[in-house]
Design a protein around this motif. Structure first.
Motif, PDB file in Angstrom:
ATOM      1  N   ILE A  64       0.871  -1.180   0.000  1.00 53.67           N
ATOM      2  CA  ILE A  64       0.000   0.000   0.000  1.00 53.67           C
ATOM      3  C   ILE A  64       0.907   1.229   0.000  1.00 53.67           C
ATOM      4  CG2 ILE A  64      -0.196  -0.125   2.538  1.00 53.67           C
ATOM      5  CD1 ILE A  64      -3.061   0.942   2.241  1.00 53.67           C
ATOM      6  N   THR A  65       0.498   2.266  -0.728  1.00 51.38           N
ATOM      7  CA  THR A  65       1.300   3.498  -0.729  1.00 51.38           C
ATOM      8  C   THR A  65       0.421   4.703  -1.019  1.00 51.38           C
ATOM      9  OG1 THR A  65       3.356   4.516  -1.516  1.00 51.38           O
ATOM     10  CG2 THR A  65       1.947   3.556  -3.198  1.00 51.38           C
ATOM     11  N   SER A  66       0.906   5.860  -0.564  1.00 51.11           N
ATOM     12  CA  SER A  66       0.284   7.136  -0.925  1.00 51.11           C
ATOM     13  C   SER A  66       1.281   7.983  -1.700  1.00 51.11           C
ATOM     14  CB  SER A  66      -0.167   7.879   0.334  1.00 51.11           C
ATOM     15  OG  SER A  66      -1.060   7.074   1.072  1.00 51.11           O
ATOM     16  N   THR A  67       2.406   7.385  -2.078  1.00 49.28           N
ATOM     17  CA  THR A  67       3.464   8.116  -2.772  1.00 49.28           C
ATOM     18  C   THR A  67       3.291   7.980  -4.284  1.00 49.28           C
ATOM     19  OG1 THR A  67       4.939   7.569  -0.940  1.00 49.28           O
ATOM     20  CG2 THR A  67       5.967   8.391  -2.960  1.00 49.28           C
ATOM     21  N   PRO A  68       3.206   9.114  -5.005  1.00 48.30           N
ATOM     22  CA  PRO A  68       3.083   9.027  -6.470  1.00 48.30           C
ATOM     23  C   PRO A  68       4.347   8.444  -7.096  1.00 48.30           C
ATOM     24  CG  PRO A  68       2.454  11.209  -5.671  1.00 48.30           C
ATOM     25  CD  PRO A  68       3.105  10.496  -4.519  1.00 48.30           C
ATOM     26  N   GLY A  69       4.179   7.796  -8.248  1.00 47.08           N
ATOM     27  CA  GLY A  69       5.331   7.345  -9.022  1.00 47.08           C
ATOM     28  C   GLY A  69       5.946   6.041  -8.568  1.00 47.08           C
ATOM     29  N   ILE A  70       5.281   5.285  -7.702  1.00 47.76           N
ATOM     30  CA  ILE A  70       5.782   3.962  -7.301  1.00 47.76           C
ATOM     31  C   ILE A  70       4.802   2.906  -7.825  1.00 47.76           C
ATOM     32  CG2 ILE A  70       6.354   2.410  -5.400  1.00 47.76           C
ATOM     33  CD1 ILE A  70       7.047   4.812  -3.707  1.00 47.76           C
ATOM     34  N   LEU A  71       5.313   2.006  -8.650  1.00 48.09           N
ATOM     35  CA  LEU A  71       4.485   0.929  -9.187  1.00 48.09           C
ATOM     36  C   LEU A  71       4.297  -0.157  -8.127  1.00 48.09           C
ATOM     37  CD1 LEU A  71       3.109  -0.734 -11.460  1.00 48.09           C
ATOM     38  CD2 LEU A  71       5.393  -1.588 -12.057  1.00 48.09           C
ATOM     39  N   LEU A  72       3.042  -0.426  -7.774  1.00 49.54           N
ATOM     40  CA  LEU A  72       2.741  -1.580  -6.911  1.00 49.54           C
ATOM     41  C   LEU A  72       2.194  -2.675  -7.811  1.00 49.54           C
ATOM     42  CD1 LEU A  72       0.953   0.002  -3.810  1.00 49.54           C
ATOM     43  CD2 LEU A  72       3.396  -0.192  -4.300  1.00 49.54           C
ATOM     44  N   HIS A  73       2.795  -3.851  -7.764  1.00 53.60           N
ATOM     45  CA  HIS A  73       2.255  -4.926  -8.590  1.00 53.60           C
ATOM     46  C   HIS A  73       2.439  -6.275  -7.914  1.00 53.60           C
ATOM     47  CE1 HIS A  73       5.987  -6.599 -10.686  1.00 53.60           C
ATOM     48  NE2 HIS A  73       6.449  -5.666  -9.905  1.00 53.60           N
ATOM     49  N   ILE A 230       0.269   5.730  -8.928  1.00 53.37           N
ATOM     50  CA  ILE A 230      -0.314   7.072  -8.851  1.00 53.37           C
ATOM     51  C   ILE A 230       0.507   7.983  -9.762  1.00 53.37           C
ATOM     52  CG2 ILE A 230      -0.852   9.050  -7.357  1.00 53.37           C
ATOM     53  CD1 ILE A 230      -0.822   7.072  -4.957  1.00 53.37           C
ATOM     54  N   THR A 231      -0.109   8.534 -10.764  1.00 53.31           N
ATOM     55  CA  THR A 231       0.626   9.418 -11.678  1.00 53.31           C
ATOM     56  C   THR A 231       0.304  10.872 -11.387  1.00 53.31           C
ATOM     57  OG1 THR A 231      -1.162   9.301 -13.284  1.00 53.31           O
ATOM     58  CG2 THR A 231       0.622   7.729 -13.540  1.00 53.31           C
TER      59      THR A 231
END
Ligand SMILES: [Zn+2]
Length: 232
Positions: A64-73, A230-231
């Motif tokens: 889980i993240t709220s940071t833009p620009g990190i791909l979670l897959h 998140i872009t």
């Protein structure tokens, strides 16, 4: 061909996709590949919160993240990829859930990460391609384990004798936890076919083929990837 969830497509500032055997990582996510956290999926229920690109996360089946620009897959080959997104596009999450994770409570563990004043009511979820109830035959004792745990009708858990509907189980759990919307893409990784052959990499199908022909190539490196970033 990559499949998408309408529910997540409607969220501004988030890109997502569910990969298949032809395009393991959906094209819209490929520019972010190097930002993905480094994790090992172990069919557990640990959810890691991610703050930095390429962060080492150890053993984890959810992020889980709220940071833009990190791909979670997540990588799957019959298990469920579940993508999560806050309705305002400010936070995202991803879960890898097979029968072990579902039974052990990975969906509930993810929801527990969404602390007050946030909560599942602010989030939507999309359940991607997995082993479908058409093909996913399991033991009677595993069916019993699910029936005993879940307060949902037996014909939803097991629409045919000895066949589990993993996606329906996940959807009912997500709805019971209060997620605002739940999308189910309903594609079977075992029998689903495309023009060039089987559409998805399937662990179950691989095991059957391997039993017939021990030289059949391993699926290592061929799992489909599903994720979001998140872009905005
Ligand atoms: Zn099937």
């Amino acid at each position: 061909m990559t499949v998408y969830s309408r529910l997540i497509q409607n969220v501004a500032g988030v890109r997502h996709g569910f990969g298949d055997a032809a395009t393991l990582l959906p094209v819209p996510l490929q520019p972010w590949l190097d930002t993905a956290p480094v994790k090992k999926q172990v069919h557990g229920i640990d959810i890691r919160r991610v703050y930095r690109p390429a962060e080492p996360c150890g053993e984890a089946d959810g992020l889980i993240t709220s940071t833009p620009g990190i791909l979670l897959h997540v990588l799957t080959a019959d298990c469920l990829p579940i993508l999560f997104c806050r309705r305002d596009g400010k936070s995202i999450g991803v879960v890898h859930a097979g029968w072990r994770g579902l039974l052990a409570g990975i969906v509930e563990a993810f929801a527990a990460q969404l602390a007050y004043p946030d909560g599942p009511a602010n989030w939507v979820a999309a359940i991607g391609p997995s082993a479908g109830p058409c093909c996913y035959e399991v033991s009677e004792s595993l069916v019993e384990d699910f029936l005993q745990q879940l307060a949902i009708p037996a014909n939803i858990v097991r629409p045919r004798p000895l066949h589990l509907d993993l996606a329906a189980i996940a959807r009912h759990k997500l709805q019971a936890l209060g997620f605002q919307g739940v999308d189910v893409l309903r594609q079977c990784t075992i029998c689903g076919t495309a023009a060039g052959g089987h559409r998805y990499t399937s662990y179950r199908r691989f095991c059957r083929q391997r039993a017939i022909d021990p030289a059949y190539p391993s699926i290592s490196g061929r799992n489909q990837h599903s994720g979001l970033v998140i872009t905005g």
